[in-house]
Design an enzyme around this catalytic site. Structure first.
Site, PDB file in Angstrom:
ATOM      1  N   TYR A 104       0.821  -1.215   0.000  1.00  0.00           N
ATOM      2  CA  TYR A 104       0.000   0.000   0.000  1.00  0.00           C
ATOM      3  C   TYR A 104       0.858   1.270   0.000  1.00  0.00           C
ATOM      4  O   TYR A 104       0.626   2.196  -0.779  1.00  0.00           O
ATOM      5  CB  TYR A 104      -0.938   0.005   1.212  1.00  0.00           C
ATOM      6  CG  TYR A 104      -1.721   1.290   1.339  1.00  0.00           C
ATOM      7  CD1 TYR A 104      -2.925   1.455   0.660  1.00  0.00           C
ATOM      8  CD2 TYR A 104      -1.253   2.351   2.110  1.00  0.00           C
ATOM      9  CE1 TYR A 104      -3.638   2.634   0.749  1.00  0.00           C
ATOM     10  CE2 TYR A 104      -1.956   3.530   2.207  1.00  0.00           C
ATOM     11  CZ  TYR A 104      -3.152   3.673   1.528  1.00  0.00           C
ATOM     12  OH  TYR A 104      -3.852   4.847   1.613  1.00  0.00           O
ATOM     13  N   ASP A 153      -8.405  -3.394  -1.171  1.00  0.00           N
ATOM     14  CA  ASP A 153      -9.569  -2.616  -1.598  1.00  0.00           C
ATOM     15  C   ASP A 153      -9.159  -1.370  -2.383  1.00  0.00           C
ATOM     16  O   ASP A 153      -9.897  -0.909  -3.266  1.00  0.00           O
ATOM     17  CB  ASP A 153     -10.402  -2.207  -0.386  1.00  0.00           C
ATOM     18  CG  ASP A 153      -9.597  -1.431   0.633  1.00  0.00           C
ATOM     19  OD1 ASP A 153      -9.826  -0.218   0.769  1.00  0.00           O
ATOM     20  OD2 ASP A 153      -8.734  -2.023   1.312  1.00  0.00           O
ATOM     21  N   LYS A 166     -11.403  -8.920   5.779  1.00  0.00           N
ATOM     22  CA  LYS A 166     -11.981  -7.595   5.992  1.00  0.00           C
ATOM     23  C   LYS A 166     -12.643  -7.134   4.695  1.00  0.00           C
ATOM     24  O   LYS A 166     -11.977  -6.928   3.683  1.00  0.00           O
ATOM     25  CB  LYS A 166     -10.903  -6.606   6.423  1.00  0.00           C
ATOM     26  CG  LYS A 166     -11.451  -5.219   6.709  1.00  0.00           C
ATOM     27  CD  LYS A 166     -10.323  -4.263   7.031  1.00  0.00           C
ATOM     28  CE  LYS A 166     -10.837  -2.843   7.191  1.00  0.00           C
ATOM     29  NZ  LYS A 166      -9.734  -1.879   7.263  1.00  0.00           N
TER      30      LYS A 166
END
Length: 526
Positions: free
Chosen positions: A270, A305, A377
């Site tokens: 990320y 995500d 998640k």
């Protein structure tokens, strides 16, 4: 127990894992061969350094930054920071690391790499100090287990995960406690905008964050204490989440372990992709931070995500699976078991596409079956939120339904104003009511849900898995760093030599010494 509804070829799943391990192996070796200023600071935090130089004209400077920067200037970090620090402590007859930091700031200390008996004495003292920090992490983990046993876990899965983000830790406490009373099981305190790019961790309680609150040890302590009280009130242990990412990833992991955080955002790529942090710095820092998380029993949440907010959620679905497999491999190598892998994925397909909900179910079921023991998640829609709050509320309801149908473990509460404006308290209340309705009305619907063996959902899941294997084969040939540089994930192109924090990466010498890594890898405490 995860049910096999997709008829996945387990040979293909095993091949995907083998390919992910092969792609990760050179990066793991790269991480082992380097240290960073953040790893050295994190180790000194375990050894007991706290506080900041409040007299500096440019603002407060944490003592740990002052010491590590000076060690690097004087004798380098190739052998680590601990031996010069603890040698100087004895050489100058100073009682504490804080006194050493003060003397360092005053220009009274010259750091050197000790040898012979001086090295042995410094190593013994350093090992003892770091061991005390590790034992505090162990005590925090044991306390969590005791509180969960005494107070109780939430009675249902998925756990309801809610964000607070006022910028003021005292206001965050008010929002967090009210959210717990309304049904939230996990509170995530969003960090102030830009903190991930600060190469230091602020000190003390803070009240001036922008779109979030600074991650500091004192803020962690304040929120954890408040959630402990509300946990007793509501009769279930409320978990606390923050962000071990950015340039201070290892330090924040240590502070989270010391102050009993329960979950931390910690993704292997990320920071590289979405904060333009140097790839090598990120992989070195994430390995150490995950070793800390493993010791602390902290569930990590990964950030797949985000790929679907910058790339197309249909065309790029397989990149999510690839990233999940890589995150799993890096995590396992660092000692994290499956039960601590909160692998991320999201409900981000354009709702105007025909069969969008069926595709969301296919992708969610694929993640659930490939990672049956991971607390997945599930992230709500953001990219296609338009400001039409009625449409947004309906979309969140479909997201919640997909979550319970596919057995997700952690459900981040979607809000009708998500990605449009900062949600009001009333938005959070309505969002939790939406989740509670779906859980109450359809929480057990998964036991009745069986997609047709030759239907759209099953075929789509097989297609995504096959595409993931194909991409992993290419990454194995070309290398993960090259794949990142070519924009494979989230369309972000990040070359290995570029990015912020590259100057904080150091090649280890053969004599490198860091007892924290040894203790974290072996389970030792001294």
């Amino acid at each position: 127990m995860t049910r096999a509804l997709l008829g996945l070829d387990q040979g293909t799943v095993a091949k995907a894992r083998e390919l992910a391990a092969a792609a990760a192996a050179p990066v793991i070796e790269l991480a082992k061969a380097h240290t960073t200023v953040a790893v050295e600071r994190a180790t000194l935090r375990l050894a007991g350094i706290t506080g900041a130089d409040t007299t500096h004209r440019a603002g407060d400077v944490p003592w740990v930054n002052r010491v590590v920067d000076t060690v690097r200037d004087h004798c380098g970090l190739e052998q680590g920071a601990l031996l010069p620090v603890f040698h100087a402590l004895r050489e100058h007859d100073l009682g504490t690391l804080t006194e050493l930091a003060e003397a360092t700031a005053a220009g009274q200390v010259r750091f050197t790499q000790p040898d012979g008996k001086d090295r042995d004495r410094a190593a013994k003292t350093a090992r003892s100090a770091v061991g005390k920090g590790i034992r505090q992490v162990d005590r925090s983990r044991a306390q969590r287990a005791k509180l969960v046993e005494k107070i109780g876990d939430p009675p249902q899965r998925p756990w309801i995960y809610l964000i607070v983000a006022t910028g003021d830790i005292d206001e965050d406490v008010v929002q967090a406690c009210n959210a717990a009373r309304a049904g939230a099981d996990i509170i995530a305190v969003i960090r102030s905008t830009g903190q991930s790019l600060l190469d230091y961790v602020p000190e003390g309680a803070t009240h001036h964050g922008f779109a979030g609150t600074y991650a500091t040890q004192e803020n962690f302590r304040i929120m954890r204490a408040a959630l402990d009280e509300v946990s007793k009130e509501v009769g279930r242990y409320i978990r606390l989440t923050n962000y071990a990412s950015g340039l201070c990833m290892p330090e924040i992991a240590v502070l989270g372990g010391l102050e009993r955080l329960d979950m931390m955002l910690n993704d292997c790529m990320y920071g590289i992709l979405f904060r333009d942090i140097n790839p090598i710095r990120t992989f070195v820092d994430q390995r150490f931070s995950r070793q800390v998380h493993a010791r602390a029993g902290i569930i990590i949440n990964t950030g797949e995500d985000n790929y679907l907010t910058t790339d197309d959620a249909v065309d790029a679905a397989h990149t999510v699976t690839v990233s999940q497999l890589l995150n799993e491999r890096f995590a396992h190598e660092a000692g994290l078991p499956d039960e601590l892998l909160g692998l991320g994925h999201a409900f981000e397909i354009n709702p105007d596409l025909p069969d969008s909900f069926r595709m969301e179910l296919a992708h969610a079921l694929l993640a659930r079956e490939v990672f049956p023991d991971a607390p997945l998640k599930w992230m709500p829609p953001t990219k296609h939120m338009t400001g039409d709050v009625f449409r947004g509320h309906l979309l969140d309801g479909f997201f919640n339904l997909a979550g319970v149908l596919t057995g997700q473990s952690i459900l981040l509460v979607g809000m009708m104003t998500e990605a449009v404006v900062t949600p009001f308290l009333s938005d959070r209340d309505l969002a939790i009511a939406n989740v509670r309705y779906v859980l109450n009305a359809a929480g057990n619907l998964a036991e009745d849900f069986r997609p047709a063996p030759d239907g759209f959902i099953v075929k789509r899941a097989h297609q995504v898995l096959d595409e993931a294997v194909g991409l992993l084969e290419r990454i194995g040939r070309d290398g993960l760093l090259k794949a990142i540089s070519e924009g494979t994930f989230g369309l972000m192109k990040r070359p290995p030599e570029g990015g912020k924090g590259a100057d904080g990466v150091v090649v280890k010498a053969e004599e490198y010494f860091n007892p924290a890594i040894e203790m974290l890898e072996t389970g030792a405490t001294k």
